[in-house]
Design a protein around this motif. Structure first.
Motif, PDB file in Angstrom:
ATOM      1  N   MET A   1       1.694   6.568 -10.858  1.00  0.00           N
ATOM      2  CA  MET A   1       1.384   7.147  -9.687  1.00  0.00           C
ATOM      3  C   MET A   1       1.019   6.274  -8.744  1.00  0.00           C
ATOM      4  SD  MET A   1      -1.452  10.366  -9.298  1.00  0.00           S
ATOM      5  CE  MET A   1      -2.931   9.408  -9.465  1.00  0.00           C
ATOM      6  N   ALA A   2       1.332   6.087  -7.384  1.00  0.00           N
ATOM      7  CA  ALA A   2       1.086   5.097  -6.482  1.00  0.00           C
ATOM      8  C   ALA A   2      -0.338   5.457  -5.718  1.00  0.00           C
ATOM      9  CB  ALA A   2       2.032   4.903  -5.519  1.00  0.00           C
ATOM     10  N   LYS A   3      -1.154   4.480  -5.624  1.00  0.00           N
ATOM     11  CA  LYS A   3      -2.227   4.713  -4.747  1.00  0.00           C
ATOM     12  C   LYS A   3      -2.339   3.498  -3.747  1.00  0.00           C
ATOM     13  CE  LYS A   3      -6.422   5.040  -7.144  1.00  0.00           C
ATOM     14  NZ  LYS A   3      -7.620   4.677  -7.967  1.00  0.00           N
ATOM     15  N   ILE A   4      -2.817   4.048  -2.763  1.00  0.00           N
ATOM     16  CA  ILE A   4      -2.465   3.227  -1.522  1.00  0.00           C
ATOM     17  C   ILE A   4      -3.847   3.348  -0.589  1.00  0.00           C
ATOM     18  CG2 ILE A   4      -1.221   2.603   0.429  1.00  0.00           C
ATOM     19  CD1 ILE A   4       1.260   3.966  -0.703  1.00  0.00           C
ATOM     20  N   ALA A   5      -4.536   2.071  -0.343  1.00  0.00           N
ATOM     21  CA  ALA A   5      -5.553   2.313   0.677  1.00  0.00           C
ATOM     22  C   ALA A   5      -5.247   1.886   2.095  1.00  0.00           C
ATOM     23  CB  ALA A   5      -6.802   1.267   0.497  1.00  0.00           C
ATOM     24  N   VAL A   6      -5.473   2.511   2.940  1.00  0.00           N
ATOM     25  CA  VAL A   6      -5.234   2.503   4.376  1.00  0.00           C
ATOM     26  C   VAL A   6      -6.674   2.271   5.130  1.00  0.00           C
ATOM     27  CG1 VAL A   6      -4.003   3.592   6.243  1.00  0.00           C
ATOM     28  CG2 VAL A   6      -3.322   4.031   3.957  1.00  0.00           C
ATOM     29  N   PHE A   7      -6.687   1.419   6.145  1.00  0.00           N
ATOM     30  CA  PHE A   7      -7.937   1.314   6.775  1.00  0.00           C
ATOM     31  C   PHE A   7      -7.625   0.995   8.353  1.00  0.00           C
ATOM     32  CE2 PHE A   7      -7.790  -2.910   5.520  1.00  0.00           C
ATOM     33  CZ  PHE A   7      -8.252  -3.666   6.358  1.00  0.00           C
ATOM     34  N   ASP A   8      -8.706   1.200   9.255  1.00  0.00           N
ATOM     35  CA  ASP A   8      -8.829   0.707  10.622  1.00  0.00           C
ATOM     36  C   ASP A   8     -10.099   1.092  11.061  1.00  0.00           C
ATOM     37  OD1 ASP A   8      -7.788   2.621  13.411  1.00  0.00           O
ATOM     38  OD2 ASP A   8      -8.124   3.407  11.258  1.00  0.00           O
ATOM     39  N   SER A   9     -10.396   1.206  12.252  1.00  0.00           N
ATOM     40  CA  SER A   9     -11.671   1.046  12.879  1.00  0.00           C
ATOM     41  C   SER A   9     -11.986   2.917  13.038  1.00  0.00           C
ATOM     42  CB  SER A   9     -11.962   0.444  14.127  1.00  0.00           C
ATOM     43  OG  SER A   9     -11.148   0.800  15.179  1.00  0.00           O
ATOM     44  N   GLY A  10     -11.011   3.758  12.852  1.00  0.00           N
ATOM     45  CA  GLY A  10     -11.341   5.067  13.004  1.00  0.00           C
ATOM     46  C   GLY A  10     -10.089   5.935  12.890  1.00  0.00           C
ATOM     47  N   LEU A  11      -9.672   6.809  13.773  1.00  0.00           N
ATOM     48  CA  LEU A  11      -8.474   7.690  13.743  1.00  0.00           C
ATOM     49  C   LEU A  11      -7.190   6.964  13.727  1.00  0.00           C
ATOM     50  CD1 LEU A  11      -9.702  10.712  16.293  1.00  0.00           C
ATOM     51  CD2 LEU A  11      -9.890  10.736  13.555  1.00  0.00           C
ATOM     52  N   GLU A  27      -1.117   8.776  -3.726  1.00  0.00           N
ATOM     53  CA  GLU A  27      -2.709   9.138  -3.587  1.00  0.00           C
ATOM     54  C   GLU A  27      -3.028   8.109  -2.528  1.00  0.00           C
ATOM     55  OE1 GLU A  27      -6.745   8.393  -6.108  1.00  0.00           O
ATOM     56  OE2 GLU A  27      -4.910   8.550  -6.985  1.00  0.00           O
ATOM     57  N   ILE A  28      -3.624   8.656  -1.406  1.00  0.00           N
ATOM     58  CA  ILE A  28      -4.152   7.712  -0.499  1.00  0.00           C
ATOM     59  C   ILE A  28      -5.920   7.706  -0.108  1.00  0.00           C
ATOM     60  CG2 ILE A  28      -4.228   7.296   2.201  1.00  0.00           C
ATOM     61  CD1 ILE A  28      -1.164   8.755   2.165  1.00  0.00           C
ATOM     62  N   ILE A  29      -6.212   6.406  -0.046  1.00  0.00           N
ATOM     63  CA  ILE A  29      -7.615   6.428   0.154  1.00  0.00           C
ATOM     64  C   ILE A  29      -7.840   5.999   1.685  1.00  0.00           C
ATOM     65  CG2 ILE A  29      -9.559   4.920  -0.493  1.00  0.00           C
ATOM     66  CD1 ILE A  29      -8.425   6.698  -3.007  1.00  0.00           C
ATOM     67  N   TYR A  30      -8.450   6.635   2.537  1.00  0.00           N
ATOM     68  CA  TYR A  30      -8.460   6.432   4.252  1.00  0.00           C
ATOM     69  C   TYR A  30      -9.827   6.032   4.368  1.00  0.00           C
ATOM     70  CZ  TYR A  30      -8.849   7.822   8.965  1.00  0.00           C
ATOM     71  OH  TYR A  30      -9.204   8.009  10.217  1.00  0.00           O
ATOM     72  N   PHE A 210      10.077   1.748  -0.115  1.00  0.00           N
ATOM     73  CA  PHE A 210      10.882   0.674  -0.863  1.00  0.00           C
ATOM     74  C   PHE A 210      10.232  -0.023  -1.997  1.00  0.00           C
ATOM     75  CE2 PHE A 210      13.520   0.893   2.791  1.00  0.00           C
ATOM     76  CZ  PHE A 210      14.770   1.623   2.153  1.00  0.00           C
ATOM     77  N   LYS A 211       8.753   0.150  -2.035  1.00  0.00           N
ATOM     78  CA  LYS A 211       8.151  -0.627  -3.022  1.00  0.00           C
ATOM     79  C   LYS A 211       7.698   0.481  -4.151  1.00  0.00           C
ATOM     80  CE  LYS A 211       6.728  -4.830  -1.554  1.00  0.00           C
ATOM     81  NZ  LYS A 211       6.642  -6.265  -2.158  1.00  0.00           N
ATOM     82  N   ILE A 212       7.489   1.642  -3.653  1.00  0.00           N
ATOM     83  CA  ILE A 212       6.834   2.421  -4.474  1.00  0.00           C
ATOM     84  C   ILE A 212       8.000   3.644  -5.250  1.00  0.00           C
ATOM     85  CG2 ILE A 212       4.487   2.207  -3.731  1.00  0.00           C
ATOM     86  CD1 ILE A 212       4.797   5.415  -2.706  1.00  0.00           C
ATOM     87  N   LYS A 213       9.114   3.625  -4.504  1.00  0.00           N
ATOM     88  CA  LYS A 213       9.811   4.831  -4.819  1.00  0.00           C
ATOM     89  C   LYS A 213       9.996   5.315  -6.232  1.00  0.00           C
ATOM     90  CE  LYS A 213      13.952   1.976  -4.239  1.00  0.00           C
ATOM     91  NZ  LYS A 213      15.367   1.742  -3.563  1.00  0.00           N
ATOM     92  N   ASN A 214       9.924   4.334  -7.159  1.00  0.00           N
ATOM     93  CA  ASN A 214       9.868   4.684  -8.537  1.00  0.00           C
ATOM     94  C   ASN A 214       8.717   5.001  -9.446  1.00  0.00           C
ATOM     95  OD1 ASN A 214      12.934   4.369  -8.577  1.00  0.00           O
ATOM     96  ND2 ASN A 214      12.648   2.276  -8.539  1.00  0.00           N
ATOM     97  N   LYS A 215       7.639   5.039  -8.272  1.00  0.00           N
ATOM     98  CA  LYS A 215       6.234   5.154  -8.876  1.00  0.00           C
ATOM     99  C   LYS A 215       5.578   6.256  -8.044  1.00  0.00           C
ATOM    100  CE  LYS A 215       2.455   2.296 -10.087  1.00  0.00           C
ATOM    101  NZ  LYS A 215       1.733   0.942  -9.817  1.00  0.00           N
ATOM    102  N   GLN A 216       6.294   7.031  -7.345  1.00  0.00           N
ATOM    103  CA  GLN A 216       5.599   8.275  -6.788  1.00  0.00           C
ATOM    104  C   GLN A 216       4.661   9.249  -7.602  1.00  0.00           C
ATOM    105  OE1 GLN A 216       7.731   9.939  -3.196  1.00  0.00           O
ATOM    106  NE2 GLN A 216       9.643   8.845  -3.965  1.00  0.00           N
TER     107      GLN A 216
END
Length: 251
Positions: A1-11, A27-30, A210-216
């Protein structure tokens, strides 16, 4: 299961997350670091500190990948690695679209003035093209403040005023080089119907796919954190249809 963290300063992250959720399941951590808003007026040294702290903070969630969902630090700092994705102006796509060979890069004040952007242009665009660096910080504010949802006439007025340069030249392709700007795409297309506005969200999403296609994962999930006021941010998100609980997270 892929877990990806995404961030910036707001929306801004949400424009990238939207494309990610279309392209794959994960799974996304925002993390919306509202305490650091706006990145677009920070110095390189300030951004370096913020990026280091943010990445260290998100590593605690043990993500497979981290997305720096902001053009400003992506251009001003050397952040990209095998695990860290950055967002940069989609100049190659704009180059294919333009007929006039005049391209606008709509970005924050810091990004437009940065050596990083100048270098990126030299690497991707021939000298026969004319590039216009356009300060879009006021437009970013329209999104982060939520005015793009509630004050239509005001937004139209600001966009018309701040983007007069588009009418004064033969610019026919513009990169949306702040992740906040895709939220204004309908406004921009209405005001400038002969210009194509290029959003990098799908490009970033495909690189991650392309990095996670086999780990969705079996389904998309989204956990949301902010360093700002959780209730205020929850209200902003609810106005754009996101009902997920907002949790507090800070350095």
């Amino acid at each position: 299961m892929a877990k990806i963290a995404v961030f910036d300063s707001g929306l801004g992250s949400l424009s990238i997350i939207k494309e990610m959720q279309k392209a794959f399941k994960s799974e996304i951590i925002y993390f919306a670091d509202q305490q650091s808003y706006p990145y677009g007026k920070k110095s390189q040294a300030q951004l370096e500190r913020i990026m280091r702290k943010s990445i260290n903070l998100l590593e605690k969630f043990s993500p497979d990948f981290i997305v720096v969902a902001s053009n400003t630090p992506s251009l001003m700092l050397d952040l990209g690695t095998n695990r860290i994705f950055v967002v940069k102006p989609p100049l190659k796509e704009a180059k294919k679209i333009t007929k006039s060979k005049q391209i606008g890069i709509l970005a924050t004040e810091s990004a437009t003035k940065s050596k990083g952007l100048s270098k990126y242009i030299q690497e991707n665009i021939p000298k026969s093209f004319k590039i216009f660096k356009i300060n879009g910080t006021k437009l970013v504010d329209l999104v982060e403040s939520g005015k793009f949802l509630t004050e239509k006439k005001y937004c139209e007025k600001i966009i018309k005023k701040k983007l007069e340069i588009l009418n004064e030249n033969q610019i026919d392709a513009v990169t949306l080089s702040s992740t906040h700007l895709p939220f204004l795409k309908k406004y921009l297309e209405k005001e400038f119907p002969n210009i194509q506005f290029v959003d990098p969200g799908n490009i970033v999403a495909q690189k991650i796919y392309f990095k996670i296609k086999n780990k969705q994962s079996k389904k998309n999930s989204l956990k949301i954190f902010t360093s700002g006021n959780t209730k205020e941010f929850q209200l902003k998100l609810s106005k754009i249809g996101i009902k997920n609980k907002v949790n507090f997270l800070s350095f």
